[in-house]
Design an enzyme around this catalytic site. Structure first.
Site, PDB file in Angstrom:
ATOM      1  N   ARG A  56      96.620  84.044  14.731  1.00  0.00           N
ATOM      2  CA  ARG A  56      96.598  82.648  14.305  1.00  0.00           C
ATOM      3  C   ARG A  56      97.515  81.807  15.191  1.00  0.00           C
ATOM      4  O   ARG A  56      97.254  80.645  15.465  1.00  0.00           O
ATOM      5  CB  ARG A  56      96.962  82.509  12.814  1.00  0.00           C
ATOM      6  CG  ARG A  56      97.044  81.073  12.346  1.00  0.00           C
ATOM      7  CD  ARG A  56      96.963  80.898  10.811  1.00  0.00           C
ATOM      8  NE  ARG A  56      97.544  81.973  10.041  1.00  0.00           N
ATOM      9  CZ  ARG A  56      98.860  82.213   9.917  1.00  0.00           C
ATOM     10  NH1 ARG A  56      99.737  81.427  10.493  1.00  0.00           N
ATOM     11  NH2 ARG A  56      99.284  83.248   9.211  1.00  0.00           N
ATOM     12  N   TYR A 109      80.822  58.930  12.784  1.00  0.00           N
ATOM     13  CA  TYR A 109      80.178  60.133  12.267  1.00  0.00           C
ATOM     14  C   TYR A 109      80.439  60.215  10.757  1.00  0.00           C
ATOM     15  O   TYR A 109      81.590  60.087  10.318  1.00  0.00           O
ATOM     16  CB  TYR A 109      80.754  61.341  13.003  1.00  0.00           C
ATOM     17  CG  TYR A 109      80.255  62.658  12.484  1.00  0.00           C
ATOM     18  CD1 TYR A 109      78.945  63.068  12.716  1.00  0.00           C
ATOM     19  CD2 TYR A 109      81.079  63.507  11.766  1.00  0.00           C
ATOM     20  CE1 TYR A 109      78.483  64.271  12.232  1.00  0.00           C
ATOM     21  CE2 TYR A 109      80.628  64.722  11.282  1.00  0.00           C
ATOM     22  CZ  TYR A 109      79.323  65.092  11.521  1.00  0.00           C
ATOM     23  OH  TYR A 109      78.866  66.283  11.042  1.00  0.00           O
ATOM     24  N   LYS A 207      78.769  70.485  20.020  1.00  0.00           N
ATOM     25  CA  LYS A 207      77.704  69.686  20.610  1.00  0.00           C
ATOM     26  C   LYS A 207      77.606  69.943  22.122  1.00  0.00           C
ATOM     27  O   LYS A 207      77.285  71.036  22.508  1.00  0.00           O
ATOM     28  CB  LYS A 207      77.936  68.213  20.256  1.00  0.00           C
ATOM     29  CG  LYS A 207      78.323  67.981  18.772  1.00  0.00           C
ATOM     30  CD  LYS A 207      77.233  68.344  17.776  1.00  0.00           C
ATOM     31  CE  LYS A 207      77.729  68.383  16.334  1.00  0.00           C
ATOM     32  NZ  LYS A 207      78.416  67.191  15.848  1.00  0.00           N
TER      33      LYS A 207
HETATM   34  C1  PLP Z   1      79.276  66.844  14.763  1.00  0.00           C
HETATM   35  C2  PLP Z   1      80.279  65.791  14.942  1.00  0.00           C
HETATM   36  C3  PLP Z   1      81.562  65.892  14.367  1.00  0.00           C
HETATM   37  C4  PLP Z   1      81.962  67.040  13.461  1.00  0.00           C
HETATM   38  O1  PLP Z   1      81.991  68.253  14.130  1.00  0.00           O
HETATM   39  P1  PLP Z   1      81.646  69.673  13.459  1.00  0.00           P
HETATM   40  O2  PLP Z   1      81.775  70.618  14.584  1.00  0.00           O
HETATM   41  O3  PLP Z   1      80.267  69.588  12.884  1.00  0.00           O
HETATM   42  O4  PLP Z   1      82.669  69.883  12.382  1.00  0.00           O
HETATM   43  C5  PLP Z   1      82.469  64.879  14.641  1.00  0.00           C
HETATM   44  N1  PLP Z   1      82.141  63.824  15.411  1.00  0.00           N
HETATM   45  C6  PLP Z   1      80.923  63.693  15.955  1.00  0.00           C
HETATM   46  C7  PLP Z   1      80.624  62.490  16.794  1.00  0.00           C
HETATM   47  C8  PLP Z   1      79.950  64.661  15.740  1.00  0.00           C
HETATM   48  O5  PLP Z   1      78.730  64.509  16.283  1.00  0.00           O
END
Ligand code: PLP
Length: 388
Positions: A56, A109, A207
């Site tokens: 951790r 978001y 992403k």
């Molecule tokens: C998906 C997303 C998040 C959150 O991320 P996770 O990995 O799903 O927890 C935050 N900001 C944006 C712009 C996103 O597209």
């Protein structure tokens, strides 16, 4: 844990492949191994090899990702987490106290809004959402109270609104706020918010950074040592760390970020241009179109316009739903930023959590995450589905 990364002179693509990725010294393996271990043997009590004690607190695979992220964003230090929201939660714990005021865009978001509104507000934080493209509204919002955090997301989701990072950073700093940019949609290849005056970068590495829709992750990148210490403590003390295999997959994805973003951007531009004026559509939201209200700012602060675009259908909610369910190459799924094209219906999918709030998305909007397949196949798929 690794030291604060040195500034490296190499170009972006070189850093994407080499920063934090030294070959394995014991075997010469070109790709650093995944250190799938929860703990580390000590040479006598407190005799740590490479500073590693317990997973951790630190893991070499996580460190290799963190060094890479810091290098690509031009930050002094990066921290990786189990998801984007885990990264946001840890950052907010580091910079907020009860009574603190947060200002964010009215189109952030949905999960970011939910985190602040449903988790931090009950702990005594106050939140205002404003139109980030309206500078006067932002000035009024940050002067209204002692604002601790100004949260910017550009391009925004799903209407692809563009905010002027440099101008907003100045406004935030004048008010004494920490300026945070969620750089998920652009990725560091297309946009470098720290160089535009932001203090902190947030990523959902799920992403574009990961890029293959096979791993969740998040990151916080900072350029301030004091804030780095706070976030580092909370990464360890709260514990929402990324696992070694997740970190390794993310590193592997990042190596091709530059070439992927070029293709995502080119494909999205081609689709957007083809869709402008289509009789089934009221609007095409893509910052690469010269008619987009944020086009000039985007052209100034980004080196490309990215792979995300949205459309508003003339036929309303039912036409939008039918379109989202009719494509074949574009698969109906949440998320974005992978090599494969995805289509989504925000008001009932990604943005269901903000229905009935000021952040609600119109029911005739469909969002496309344009992948890196052959552009003719993508254009054909979209046109064919719009005919139905
Ligand atoms: C998906 C997303 C998040 C959150 O991320 P996770 O990995 O799903 O927890 C935050 N900001 C944006 C712009 C996103 O597209």
């Amino acid at each position: 844990m690794s030291d604060i990364s040195e500034p490296t002179p190499a170009g972006f693509s070189t850093r994407a492949i080499h920063s934090g990725q030294d070959f394995d010294p014991t075997t010469g393996a070109v790709v650093p191994p995944v250190y799938l271990t929860s703990t580390f043997v000590q040479d006598g009590i407190g005799g740590f090899r490479g500073g590693y004690e317990y997973g951790r607190g630190g893991n070499p695979t996580r460190d290799s990702l963190q060094e890479l992220l810091a290098s690509l964003e031009g930050g002094t230090k990066a921290f990786s987490f189990a998801s984007g929201l885990a990264a946001e939660d840890t950052l907010l714990r580091a910079v907020l106290t009860p009574g603190a005021h947060v200002v964010m865009g009215n189109d952030v978001y949905g999960g970011t809004h939910r985190l602040v509104n449903r988790v931090f507000v009950p702990w005594g934080v106050t939140l205002d959402t404003v139109d980030m493209s309206d500078v006067d509204a932002v000035v009024a919002a940050v002067q209204h109270k002692e604002t601790a955090v100004l949260w910017i997301e550009t391009p925004s989701n799903p209407l692809m609104k563009i905010s002027d990072i440099a101008a907003l950073a100045e406004i935030g700093h004048k008010a004494g706020a920490i300026v945070v940019v969620d750089n998920t949609f652009a990725s560091p290849y297309l946009q470098q918010p720290l160089s535009l005056g932001a203090d902190v970068i947030i990523h959902s590495t799920t992403k574009y950074l990961g890029g293959h829709s096979d791993v969740l992750g998040g990151a916080v990148v900072v350029n301030d040592i004091e804030l780095a210490e706070k976030v580092g403590f909370l990464q360890f003390g709260v514990g929402a760390v990324s696992g070694p295999l997740d970190a390794w997959l993310t590193v592997r994805g990042i190596k091709t970020l530059a070439v992927r973003m070029e293709r995502h951007s080119a494909n999205a531009q081609a689709i957007a241009e083809r869709l402008v004026g289509h009789p089934a559509l009221d609007a095409v939201y893509y910052p690469g179109l010269s008619t987009h209200p944020g086009h000039d700012i985007a052209a100034r602060q980004m080196s490309g316009f990215g792979g995300m675009l949205s459309v508003a259908l003339t036929g309303g909610a039912s036409a939008a739903r039918r379109f989202a369910e009719s494509t074949e190459v574009f698969q109906l799924a949440e998320s974005l930023g992978g090599v494969e094209s995805l289509i989504g219906y925000p008001s009932e999918m990604t943005h269901a959590s903000v229905r009935g709030t000021a952040l609600e998305v119109p029911e005739n909007v469909v969002r496309l995450s344009v992948g890196i397949e052959d552009v003719d196949d993508l254009v054909g798929d979209v046109l064919h589905a719009l005919e139905r």
